[in-house]
Scaffold this active site. Structure first.
Site, PDB file in Angstrom:
ATOM      1  N   SER A 208       0.895  -1.082  -0.018  1.00  0.00           N
ATOM      2  CA  SER A 208      -0.037  -0.053  -0.084  1.00  0.00           C
ATOM      3  C   SER A 208       0.904   1.267   0.017  1.00  0.00           C
ATOM      4  CB  SER A 208      -0.965   0.108   1.281  1.00  0.00           C
ATOM      5  OG  SER A 208      -0.339  -0.217   2.334  1.00  0.00           O
TER       6      SER A 208
ATOM      7  N   HIS B 218      -5.588  -4.405  -1.343  1.00  0.00           N
ATOM      8  CA  HIS B 218      -5.388  -3.203  -2.014  1.00  0.00           C
ATOM      9  C   HIS B 218      -5.522  -3.849  -3.680  1.00  0.00           C
ATOM     10  CE1 HIS B 218      -4.728   0.067   0.498  1.00  0.00           C
ATOM     11  NE2 HIS B 218      -4.084  -0.646   1.437  1.00  0.00           N
TER      12      HIS B 218
ATOM     13  N   LYS C 259     -12.382  -1.523   1.441  1.00  0.00           N
ATOM     14  CA  LYS C 259     -11.645  -0.792   0.312  1.00  0.00           C
ATOM     15  C   LYS C 259     -12.332  -0.813  -1.053  1.00  0.00           C
ATOM     16  CE  LYS C 259      -7.076  -0.864   2.642  1.00  0.00           C
ATOM     17  NZ  LYS C 259      -6.728  -2.126   3.510  1.00  0.00           N
TER      18      LYS C 259
HETATM   19  C1  LIG Z   1      -6.278  -2.416   4.968  1.00  0.00           C
HETATM   20  C2  LIG Z   1      -5.614  -3.709   4.984  1.00  0.00           C
HETATM   21  C3  LIG Z   1      -6.194  -4.735   6.046  1.00  0.00           C
HETATM   22  C4  LIG Z   1      -7.133  -4.490   6.923  1.00  0.00           C
HETATM   23  O1  LIG Z   1      -8.370  -4.405   6.135  1.00  0.00           O
HETATM   24  P1  LIG Z   1      -9.676  -4.287   6.958  1.00  0.00           P
HETATM   25  O2  LIG Z   1     -10.955  -5.112   6.552  1.00  0.00           O
HETATM   26  O3  LIG Z   1      -9.775  -2.772   7.308  1.00  0.00           O
HETATM   27  O4  LIG Z   1      -9.404  -5.023   8.680  1.00  0.00           O
HETATM   28  C5  LIG Z   1      -5.364  -5.888   5.859  1.00  0.00           C
HETATM   29  N1  LIG Z   1      -4.353  -6.027   5.080  1.00  0.00           N
HETATM   30  C6  LIG Z   1      -4.090  -5.224   4.051  1.00  0.00           C
HETATM   31  C7  LIG Z   1      -2.893  -5.393   3.204  1.00  0.00           C
HETATM   32  C8  LIG Z   1      -4.642  -4.031   4.070  1.00  0.00           C
HETATM   33  O5  LIG Z   1      -4.320  -2.982   3.065  1.00  0.00           O
END
Ligand SMILES: *Cc1c(COP(=O)(O)O)cnc(C)c1O
Length: 396
Positions: free
Chosen positions: A183, A211, A242
């Site tokens: 990210s 992502h 996301k």
């Molecule tokens: C955002 C993210 C998470 C966590 O996701 P949530 O559903 O908000 O708990 C886990 N792994 C990665 C790579 C992320 O970018």
């Protein structure tokens, strides 16, 4: 007792603030979208949401959530295995498996929980987890909860991964774990090379597609599709928080027996509440939208190219990559904060990241493009970057 602790916390908080690391929340008074209103009065273009496909406030997704409130109620008041499983939860699990071409899926309240609960039920002290050093915090925590031997390889460094695989040959099972898209830099894991090494050294492959799910790859199936190894993956975790609607919820999808075992033993699944029906109904709609057409991921790709081309032409230094995460490098922590403040005055909401979130001396404004951005939005953002960049002597 609290008096002593209060003093301690106050001085720690002060130290965080004085180091310039205090996180402050900016308050938004409208739905998440390409443009939002913030409580300090500005109307701004958002350049830092994970709303890659613009589904966070998509009318069909909102309608599906409303319809599901009526048909399935507000909350489940239960974990899944007691009385927290509705037909729509099973429907969503099946849709996610179909989307990835996997055998089954298990839902969680968050991807943080999916990653937190995936290792301990599957791997013991006899096994090895081989993890990219830049993997997400939730993977790191999940690995900590498990007794398997830990191996770490340098970020996307295949020679080092191979060394770690060799070192782990004595263990019973091996699993290579990586973020699909990282990210902070927006770079994509070398999943084809990882899968080839996994075959050579007899390891499983797990990717966190938080992502990438929905937009990376020709039909948005994520990094395995992008790298041509969709059929080689053993475990995929992802978020509904996301690109896939942006509310909350996570999942693990993959081989049937793995998912079966997680349903028996994964602690965040067994001991945390069922995903709310409205979120599940909306997520079912999201997967319908993505299965019908690639229009949104195509628009995201076009928008990313449009933004990147103009930012590069303006003289900015960006991290190269194939994702809609476009980090604009400033290399100076204080400058990154000043830059973000001035952007806000120009109506552009972006965040400066610096150590320890990124490496020392690698401060940046991380921008994230959305399919919801119109050309007008992107032009506004580009103009603001150029204006502030000149003002702060970042570009000529
Ligand atoms: C955002 C993210 C998470 C966590 O996701 P949530 O559903 O908000 O708990 C886990 N792994 C990665 C790579 C992320 O970018």
């Amino acid at each position: 007792m609290y008096g002593k602790m209060k003093d301690h916390l106050q001085s720690e908080l002060k130290a965080i603030d004085e180091a310039g690391l205090f996180k402050r929340e900016r308050i938004i008074t409208t739905p998440q979208g390409a443009n939002v209103h913030v409580s300090t009065g500005e109307d701004v273009v958002i350049m830092c949401a994970n709303n890659y496909l613009g589904l966070s406030s998509h009318p069909d997704v909102i309608q599906a959530a409303k319809d599901t409130l009526d048909s399935h109620g507000f909350g489940m008041s239960s974990v899944r295995f007691i009385c927290g499983t509705q037909d729509i939860h099973k429907e969503l699990e099946a849709k996610i498996a179909k989307f990835y071409g996997t055998e089954d899926t298990i839902l969680y309240a968050a991807a943080f929980d999916a990653n937190g609960g995936v290792f301990e039920p599957l791997f013991t002290a006899e096994d090895a987890i081989i993890s990219d050093e830049l993997n997400h915090a939730s993977i790191i925590d999940g690995v900590r909860l498990c007794k398997a031997q830990r191996y770490r390889f340098k970020h996307s460094n295949m020679a080092d991964l191979e060394d770690q695989l060799k070192a782990a040959q004595a263990q019973r099972f091996r699993v290579i774990v990586t973020d699909g898209v990282f990210s902070m830099d927006g770079d994509i894991a070398k999943m084809d090379e990882i899968c080839a090494l996994a075959e050579k050294y007899d390891a499983l492959v797990m990717s966190d597609e938080c992502h990438s799910a929905g937009f990376i790859g020709k039909t948005g199936r994520g990094v395995p599709e992008f790298c041509g190894v969709s059929d080689k993956m053993d475990i995929i975790t992802g978020t509904l928080g996301k690109a896939l609607g942006g509310a909350m919820g996570g999942y693990t999808t993959g081989k049937k027996e793995i998912i079966d075992m997680l349903r028996q033993k994964s602690r965040p699944y067994l001991f945390s509440n069922s995903l709310a029906p409205a979120i599940v109904g909306a997520a079912n709609k999201v997967f319908d939208i993505l299965s019908e057409s690639t229009e949104l991921r195509d628009r995201l790709e076009e928008n990313t190219k449009y933004f990147k081309d103009r930012i590069i032409a303006a003289g900015f230094d960006i991290k190269a990559g194939n994702s809609p995460i476009v980090p604009i490098m400033l290399y100076d922590a204080a400058l990154s904060q000043k830059f973000a403040d001035l952007l806000l005055q120009e109506g552009v909401y972006a965040i400066g990241f610096f150590y320890p979130v990124v490496a020392k001396g690698a401060a940046r404004i991380r921008t994230q493009i959305s399919a919801a951005h119109s050309q007008i939005d992107l032009d506004k953002a580009i103009a603001a970057f150029i204006k502030v960049g000149k003002e702060l002597d970042v570009i000529k």
